[in-house]
Structure formats: structure tokens, C-alpha cells
Design a protein around this motif. Structure first.
Motif: not given
Length: 117
Positions: A42-62
Motif C-alpha cells: 500500500g505504501q508502494l502504491l502511494g509512492f507510485a501515485k505520488t511519482s506519477v503526479r510529480s513527474y507530470s508536474i515536472g514535465i509541465t515546468e521544464t
């Protein structure tokens, strides 16, 4: 850190547990034992969800096309990881994402376990 700082999350959980019985299906505490596998995946699933969000934000900011490509590759890897972890949990009945009663009972069990610690 003050003792009241530690007690605040416990009190928050106790207050929220009251509302589970008001959810559709009249969820009640089943007293299920906490499975460590479920917790960590469950912790790993949450980490994966957060990673998806973070990479998406990073893509729009670079502003760098090269960095954007690297982040897109890493985003796709994070999406794949999320899928693998999600299906691992789903196939073993550890994350009944389509069964609200089971999800709420699991939340109650985990909240009670956290309070008891």
C-alpha cells in the motif's frame, strides 16, 4: 515535540472512525489483523501515485526538451510500477478497489491498528 503533538493524529483517527458507520453498507470494525505485505505494498502504491503526479508536474515546468524526454520516460516507468503494484494487490484481494465495504473495513482496521500502537 510535545506529547499533545503525538496524540493529535490519534484523536483525529478516533473522531473519523465514527463516520465509517454512516457510509453506504453500514461499515463496522471487523477486527482484521493487519498484514505487513498489505501495508508495505500500500505504501508502494502511494509512492507510485505520488511519482506519477510529480513527474507530470515536472514535465509541465521544464523548459528543456531533453529533460522533458527524460521525465516522460520516467513518468511512463512510474505508471508501469503503479499498474504492477495495483494488480498485485487486486489479484490477492488486498486492495478491493471495486468493493466500497471492503475498502472502508480495511481503513477502519488500519486506523484501529495505528491507534493501538
Amino acid at each position: 515535540m510535545v506529547v499533545s503533538d503525538v496524540k493529535n493524529p490519534e484523536q483525529n483517527l478516533k473522531e473519523l472512525l465514527h463516520y465509517y458507520s454512516l457510509a453506504p453498507g453500514g461499515i463496522r470494525n471487523s477486527g482484521n489483523k493487519l498484514d505487513v505485505t498489505t501495508f508495505y505494498t500500500g505504501q508502494l502504491l502511494g509512492f507510485a501515485k505520488t511519482s506519477v503526479r510529480s513527474y507530470s508536474i515536472g514535465i509541465t515546468e521544464t523548459a528543456s526538451p531533453q529533460l522533458r524526454e527524460v521525465l516522460k520516460k520516467q513518468l511512463n516507468n512510474a505508471i508501469q510500477l503503479h499498474g504492477k503494484v495495483f494488480y498485485f494487490l487486486l489479484e490477492r484481494g488486498l486492495y478491493p478497489s471495486y468493493d466500497l465495504s471492503k475498502l472502508l473495513n480495511n481503513d477502519i482496521s488500519m486506523a484501529n491498528k495505528a491507534i493501538s500502537l
